[in-house]
Write a protein that holds these residues in place. Structure first.
Motif, PDB file in Angstrom:
ATOM      1  N   ARG A   1     -35.063  19.207 -33.204  1.00 57.29           N
ATOM      2  CA  ARG A   1     -34.314  20.262 -32.506  1.00 57.29           C
ATOM      3  C   ARG A   1     -35.211  21.454 -32.199  1.00 57.29           C
ATOM      4  O   ARG A   1     -36.003  21.873 -33.018  1.00 57.29           O
ATOM      5  N   ASP A   2     -35.041  22.014 -31.009  1.00 58.92           N
ATOM      6  CA  ASP A   2     -35.752  23.222 -30.605  1.00 58.92           C
ATOM      7  C   ASP A   2     -34.709  24.337 -30.550  1.00 58.92           C
ATOM      8  O   ASP A   2     -34.118  24.617 -29.506  1.00 58.92           O
ATOM      9  N   ASP A   3     -34.456  24.963 -31.704  1.00 62.87           N
ATOM     10  CA  ASP A   3     -33.390  25.955 -31.809  1.00 62.87           C
ATOM     11  C   ASP A   3     -33.612  27.160 -30.897  1.00 62.87           C
ATOM     12  O   ASP A   3     -32.647  27.732 -30.384  1.00 62.87           O
ATOM     13  N   GLU A   4     -34.861  27.535 -30.673  1.00 65.34           N
ATOM     14  CA  GLU A   4     -35.140  28.679 -29.797  1.00 65.34           C
ATOM     15  C   GLU A   4     -34.670  28.395 -28.374  1.00 65.34           C
ATOM     16  O   GLU A   4     -33.986  29.205 -27.755  1.00 65.34           O
ATOM     17  N   THR A   5     -35.002  27.207 -27.874  1.00 65.56           N
ATOM     18  CA  THR A   5     -34.570  26.823 -26.529  1.00 65.56           C
ATOM     19  C   THR A   5     -33.053  26.660 -26.479  1.00 65.56           C
ATOM     20  O   THR A   5     -32.413  27.042 -25.488  1.00 65.56           O
ATOM     21  N   ILE A   6     -32.465  26.125 -27.535  1.00 60.33           N
ATOM     22  CA  ILE A   6     -31.002  25.973 -27.590  1.00 60.33           C
ATOM     23  C   ILE A   6     -30.341  27.346 -27.476  1.00 60.33           C
ATOM     24  O   ILE A   6     -29.377  27.523 -26.724  1.00 60.33           O
ATOM     25  N   ASN A   7     -30.855  28.324 -28.194  1.00 59.99           N
ATOM     26  CA  ASN A   7     -30.291  29.681 -28.136  1.00 59.99           C
ATOM     27  C   ASN A   7     -30.466  30.290 -26.747  1.00 59.99           C
ATOM     28  O   ASN A   7     -29.545  30.941 -26.235  1.00 59.99           O
ATOM     29  N   GLU A   8     -31.631  30.077 -26.132  1.00 63.37           N
ATOM     30  CA  GLU A   8     -31.868  30.606 -24.778  1.00 63.37           C
ATOM     31  C   GLU A   8     -30.897  29.989 -23.771  1.00 63.37           C
ATOM     32  O   GLU A   8     -30.320  30.692 -22.938  1.00 63.37           O
ATOM     33  N   LEU A   9     -30.726  28.670 -23.864  1.00 60.55           N
ATOM     34  CA  LEU A   9     -29.799  28.000 -22.941  1.00 60.55           C
ATOM     35  C   LEU A   9     -28.358  28.443 -23.181  1.00 60.55           C
ATOM     36  O   LEU A   9     -27.579  28.582 -22.244  1.00 60.55           O
ATOM     37  N   GLY A  10     -28.012  28.661 -24.450  1.00 58.55           N
ATOM     38  CA  GLY A  10     -26.671  29.158 -24.768  1.00 58.55           C
ATOM     39  C   GLY A  10     -26.423  30.521 -24.148  1.00 58.55           C
ATOM     40  O   GLY A  10     -25.337  30.785 -23.617  1.00 58.55           O
ATOM     41  N   ALA A  11     -27.421  31.375 -24.189  1.00 57.74           N
ATOM     42  CA  ALA A  11     -27.302  32.704 -23.578  1.00 57.74           C
ATOM     43  C   ALA A  11     -27.172  32.587 -22.061  1.00 57.74           C
ATOM     44  O   ALA A  11     -26.357  33.295 -21.443  1.00 57.74           O
ATOM     45  N   GLN A  12     -27.936  31.694 -21.451  1.00 52.25           N
ATOM     46  CA  GLN A  12     -27.826  31.476 -20.003  1.00 52.25           C
ATOM     47  C   GLN A  12     -26.436  30.961 -19.638  1.00 52.25           C
ATOM     48  O   GLN A  12     -25.860  31.370 -18.626  1.00 52.25           O
ATOM     49  N   LEU A  13     -25.904  30.073 -20.469  1.00 53.11           N
ATOM     50  CA  LEU A  13     -24.577  29.517 -20.231  1.00 53.11           C
ATOM     51  C   LEU A  13     -23.518  30.616 -20.274  1.00 53.11           C
ATOM     52  O   LEU A  13     -22.616  30.660 -19.441  1.00 53.11           O
ATOM     53  N   GLU A  14     -23.646  31.509 -21.237  1.00 53.28           N
ATOM     54  CA  GLU A  14     -22.688  32.618 -21.366  1.00 53.28           C
ATOM     55  C   GLU A  14     -22.686  33.509 -20.128  1.00 53.28           C
ATOM     56  O   GLU A  14     -21.641  34.005 -19.719  1.00 53.28           O
ATOM     57  N   LYS A  15     -23.849  33.712 -19.529  1.00 48.55           N
ATOM     58  CA  LYS A  15     -23.984  34.628 -18.385  1.00 48.55           C
ATOM     59  C   LYS A  15     -23.646  33.978 -17.052  1.00 48.55           C
ATOM     60  O   LYS A  15     -23.339  34.672 -16.090  1.00 48.55           O
ATOM     61  N   SER A  16     -23.712  32.642 -16.984  1.00 43.92           N
ATOM     62  CA  SER A  16     -23.580  31.946 -15.711  1.00 43.92           C
ATOM     63  C   SER A  16     -22.124  31.866 -15.253  1.00 43.92           C
ATOM     64  O   SER A  16     -21.218  31.560 -16.029  1.00 43.92           O
ATOM     65  N   ASP A  17     -21.936  32.091 -13.936  1.00 45.63           N
ATOM     66  CA  ASP A  17     -20.623  31.929 -13.303  1.00 45.63           C
ATOM     67  C   ASP A  17     -20.581  30.694 -12.408  1.00 45.63           C
ATOM     68  O   ASP A  17     -19.519  30.286 -11.965  1.00 45.63           O
ATOM     69  N   ASP A  18     -21.740  30.112 -12.123  1.00 44.26           N
ATOM     70  CA  ASP A  18     -21.834  28.955 -11.242  1.00 44.26           C
ATOM     71  C   ASP A  18     -21.436  27.698 -12.015  1.00 44.26           C
ATOM     72  O   ASP A  18     -22.092  27.331 -12.993  1.00 44.26           O
ATOM     73  N   PRO A  19     -20.370  27.009 -11.612  1.00 40.28           N
ATOM     74  CA  PRO A  19     -19.896  25.845 -12.373  1.00 40.28           C
ATOM     75  C   PRO A  19     -20.910  24.698 -12.448  1.00 40.28           C
ATOM     76  O   PRO A  19     -21.008  24.022 -13.469  1.00 40.28           O
ATOM     77  N   VAL A  20     -21.687  24.478 -11.404  1.00 39.43           N
ATOM     78  CA  VAL A  20     -22.672  23.400 -11.430  1.00 39.43           C
ATOM     79  C   VAL A  20     -23.825  23.760 -12.372  1.00 39.43           C
ATOM     80  O   VAL A  20     -24.297  22.918 -13.150  1.00 39.43           O
ATOM     81  N   GLU A  21     -24.263  25.002 -12.313  1.00 41.67           N
ATOM     82  CA  GLU A  21     -25.313  25.439 -13.233  1.00 41.67           C
ATOM     83  C   GLU A  21     -24.826  25.329 -14.676  1.00 41.67           C
ATOM     84  O   GLU A  21     -25.569  24.908 -15.564  1.00 41.67           O
ATOM     85  N   ARG A  22     -23.549  25.681 -14.919  1.00 43.94           N
ATOM     86  CA  ARG A  22     -22.988  25.588 -16.263  1.00 43.94           C
ATOM     87  C   ARG A  22     -22.990  24.124 -16.754  1.00 43.94           C
ATOM     88  O   ARG A  22     -23.295  23.860 -17.905  1.00 43.94           O
TER      89      ARG A  22
END
Length: 186
Positions: free
Chosen positions: A24-45
């Protein structure tokens, strides 16, 4: 430099066998989680969620393929025996696919067991291999190296203690046979 690549492939696979969570790459997981929280685009999500699913339960097969490609030549170069690999928990079928001459396969009528020996995997090792996201019995068997019976025992105990829950059959199953049941940690 091929030796370093081969040694890295062997090292990464052995680490993955011992501790699947180490992939597991927890740092990348956390970064992607933050991006997911900010994203409004359903396809990007959707793409971000898929990346998170793959990172939370990394596939052992990627490391296994590199191991199968390099292990035999690396072992010959460094004087590492087949027994050393089996004592470290490398399954016989993986060793065969890597080009090692592994005993245990005999035709019908031959004396002795036709099954290759497995290394003993404890229930605690199976519990430690339970992914963070959804998984099947087969997936947990593959990442832990345990027998189906040991994996089913652990899953039943974890489900009875409310640490796992069944999510029904896998809606993405295609192919012969019944769809496997998906489980998720609570």
């Amino acid at each position: 430099m091929p030796s370093a690549t081969a040694e890295t492939a062997v090292r990464d696979y052995l680490r993955a066998l011992k501790d699947p969570a180490s992939l597991r790459d927890d740092e990348t997981i956390n970064e992607l989680g933050a991006q997911l929280e900010k994203s409004d685009d359903p396809v990007e999500r959707l793409r971000l969620r898929q990346q998170l699913l793959e990172l939370e339960a990394p596939p052992l097969d990627r490391h296994e393929q590199a191991f199968r490609t390099h292990a035999r030549a690396w072992a010959e170069d460094h004087g590492i025996s087949l027994k050393a690999f089996t004592d470290e928990g490398v399954p016989n079928d993986v060793l065969r696919k890597a080009g090692f001459q592994v005993g245990g396969r005999r035709g019908r009528g031959a004396r002795g067991s036709a099954r290759p020996r497995r290394s003993r995997v404890t229930t605690e090792q199976v519990r430690a291999a339970i992914p963070k996201g959804p998984f099947t019995i087969k997936h947990l068997q593959d990442v832990s190296g345990a027998s189906p019976a040991v994996v089913r025992k652990v899953v039943a105990e974890e489900e009875a203690s409310s640490r796992l829950r069944s999510e029904g059959t896998d809606p993405d199953h295609h192919g012969p046979g019944r769809a496997p049941v998906l489980y998720r940690p609570v």
